[in-house]
Design a protein around this motif. Structure first.
Motif, PDB file in Angstrom:
ATOM      1  N   LYS A   1     -34.885  87.566  -1.189  1.00 41.74           N
ATOM      2  CA  LYS A   1     -36.329  87.590  -1.413  1.00 41.74           C
ATOM      3  C   LYS A   1     -36.865  86.282  -1.994  1.00 41.74           C
ATOM      4  O   LYS A   1     -37.543  86.246  -2.998  1.00 41.74           O
ATOM      5  N   ARG A   2     -36.531  85.189  -1.328  1.00 44.36           N
ATOM      6  CA  ARG A   2     -37.016  83.898  -1.792  1.00 44.36           C
ATOM      7  C   ARG A   2     -38.506  83.780  -1.509  1.00 44.36           C
ATOM      8  O   ARG A   2     -38.969  84.080  -0.420  1.00 44.36           O
ATOM      9  N   GLU A   3     -39.227  83.321  -2.497  1.00 45.39           N
ATOM     10  CA  GLU A   3     -40.658  83.112  -2.331  1.00 45.39           C
ATOM     11  C   GLU A   3     -40.948  81.687  -1.887  1.00 45.39           C
ATOM     12  O   GLU A   3     -41.961  81.416  -1.276  1.00 45.39           O
ATOM     13  N   THR A   4     -40.079  80.767  -2.234  1.00 42.34           N
ATOM     14  CA  THR A   4     -40.281  79.375  -1.861  1.00 42.34           C
ATOM     15  C   THR A   4     -39.108  78.922  -1.016  1.00 42.34           C
ATOM     16  O   THR A   4     -38.047  79.523  -1.021  1.00 42.34           O
ATOM     17  N   GLY A   5     -39.306  77.836  -0.331  1.00 48.07           N
ATOM     18  CA  GLY A   5     -38.235  77.281   0.485  1.00 48.07           C
ATOM     19  C   GLY A   5     -38.126  77.995   1.820  1.00 48.07           C
ATOM     20  O   GLY A   5     -38.838  78.943   2.111  1.00 48.07           O
TER      21      GLY A   5
ATOM     22  N   PRO B   1     -32.238  89.954 -11.411  1.00 42.34           N
ATOM     23  CA  PRO B   1     -32.256  90.066  -9.948  1.00 42.34           C
ATOM     24  C   PRO B   1     -31.392  89.001  -9.288  1.00 42.34           C
ATOM     25  O   PRO B   1     -31.151  87.933  -9.854  1.00 42.34           O
ATOM     26  N   ASP B   2     -30.918  89.314  -8.104  1.00 41.50           N
ATOM     27  CA  ASP B   2     -30.119  88.382  -7.324  1.00 41.50           C
ATOM     28  C   ASP B   2     -31.050  87.317  -6.768  1.00 41.50           C
ATOM     29  O   ASP B   2     -31.997  87.623  -6.040  1.00 41.50           O
ATOM     30  N   ARG B   3     -30.808  86.074  -7.096  1.00 44.52           N
ATOM     31  CA  ARG B   3     -31.708  84.993  -6.670  1.00 44.52           C
ATOM     32  C   ARG B   3     -31.529  84.613  -5.208  1.00 44.52           C
ATOM     33  O   ARG B   3     -32.326  83.874  -4.668  1.00 44.52           O
ATOM     34  N   ARG B   4     -30.475  85.108  -4.566  1.00 43.50           N
ATOM     35  CA  ARG B   4     -30.244  84.746  -3.173  1.00 43.50           C
ATOM     36  C   ARG B   4     -31.141  85.505  -2.206  1.00 43.50           C
ATOM     37  O   ARG B   4     -31.283  85.119  -1.061  1.00 43.50           O
TER      38      ARG B   4
END
Length: 71
Positions: free
Chosen positions: A43-47, A38-41
């Motif tokens: 659907k951030r869960e943190t930050g 998956p693209d890490r950029r």
């Protein structure tokens, strides 16, 4: 440096042709994209969102005198 990125689906068709095309240009490198998952950029869960700060000096508080222009 310029990277010419070839998707893995088109590697067999394009990679050799692009390497041959750019062989005389030392500023171009042809690479095959090998990223998976998956693209890490997204659907951030943190930050949180990045904060853009204005580094200019703040304006002096108060009001300025009105000046009349010469006609």
């Amino acid at each position: 440096m310029i990277y010419c990125v070839v998707p893995p689906e088109l590697k067999d068709e394009l990679y050799d042709r692009l390497v041959e095309h750019y062989k005389d240009n030392p500023n171009v490198t042809v690479i095959v994209d090998r990223r998976t998952g998956p693209d890490r950029r997204t659907k951030r869960e943190t930050g949180g969102k990045r904060e853009t700060r204005d580094r200019r000096r703040p304006r002096i508080p108060g009001t300025f005198l009105e000046a009349e222009a010469d006609e």
